[in-house]
Write an enzyme that holds these catalytic residues in place. Sequence first.
Site, PDB file in Angstrom:
ATOM      1  N   THR A 113      -0.055 -12.025  12.726  1.00  0.00           N
ATOM      2  CA  THR A 113      -0.602 -13.194  13.418  1.00  0.00           C
ATOM      3  C   THR A 113      -1.970 -13.579  12.867  1.00  0.00           C
ATOM      4  OG1 THR A 113      -1.472 -13.962  15.554  1.00  0.00           O
ATOM      5  CG2 THR A 113      -1.502 -11.603  15.171  1.00  0.00           C
ATOM      6  N   TYR A 137      -4.398  -8.560  21.658  1.00  0.00           N
ATOM      7  CA  TYR A 137      -3.192  -8.976  20.937  1.00  0.00           C
ATOM      8  C   TYR A 137      -3.432  -8.939  19.428  1.00  0.00           C
ATOM      9  CZ  TYR A 137       0.161 -12.097  18.725  1.00  0.00           C
ATOM     10  OH  TYR A 137       1.084 -12.634  17.861  1.00  0.00           O
TER      11      TYR A 137
END
Length: 319
Positions: A113, A137
């Site tokens: 990501t 995250y």
Amino acid sequence: MVTGGAGYIGSHVVKALGDKGYDILVYDNLSSGRAKAVVCGKLVEGDLGDRAALEKTVREFRPDAVMHFAAHIQVNESMSKPLKYYRNNTSNAFTLLETLAENGVDNFIFSSTAAVYGIPDITPVVETAPLSPINPYGASKMFVELALKELYGLEKINYIALRYFNVAGADPEGMIGQNYKDATHLITRALKTAKGEFDKLKIFGTDYDTKDGTCIRDYIHVSDLAQAHILAMERLLKNREGAVYNLGYGKGYSVREVVDMTRRVTGIDFVTEETRRREGDPAELVADSSKIREALEWIPKYNDLRFIIETAWNWEKKL
């Protein structure tokens, strides 16, 4: 073998693999994915935390390559439940890697990501930018990337990590799309608001240092993303490599621009509410994707915000 292949992104990759004739096994605990989304291959319901079930699956299928999508993905939730993210996204990924190493499987494509960059100093962001995630995250994905780099150096793994920017849209053929119970992605939330599932769409922060005060993101169509995964896998099956690539189009759209386009596509003037910033959101994230375009000859087909939203809208209307 595709972990998390019943989820939004994983299912689109599975469909693309099936279209090319690959033999596919999907391993998914169905915590957020759907069995119906697996339109190709075989589905095994299992959890990455279940080492025995995972090992049995790997030994029976003996994959030439593994694509790893299984992860929690909600940035805001990660801020309040960090251990949930480190346990699933990091610890379970390590369990998977250990299992693969013990069974001689060494080709690994990792779903990473842009959140690993945190708040980049320069945008568009290049792969050599410092990794400085500002939420659990992003950190949970970064730790897996660091482990992959170490394992590659020890000649134990052959890998490509793909750092996604904002994935959106749905299968242009209309077979599959995003179907989360409580979607947090902007385009999906906007479309569900247009449908009347939500009373209003919240715009988190209007005081960013951007052209209209709202966050800017690089939106990539999920089918273009899927094709990049196939190119990555085909590269690994031919060459030893340990590489990282950004996946985005290199153009950003603000929240207000996405809302305006969604209104035009749907023809519905839904209600928005401006509210305070959401913790953990950088002002702007746009990819420099020249590396993957050159190295893997990735040529996106759907680089158009209207088309992205139209395919997502066509899918939403079926739900």
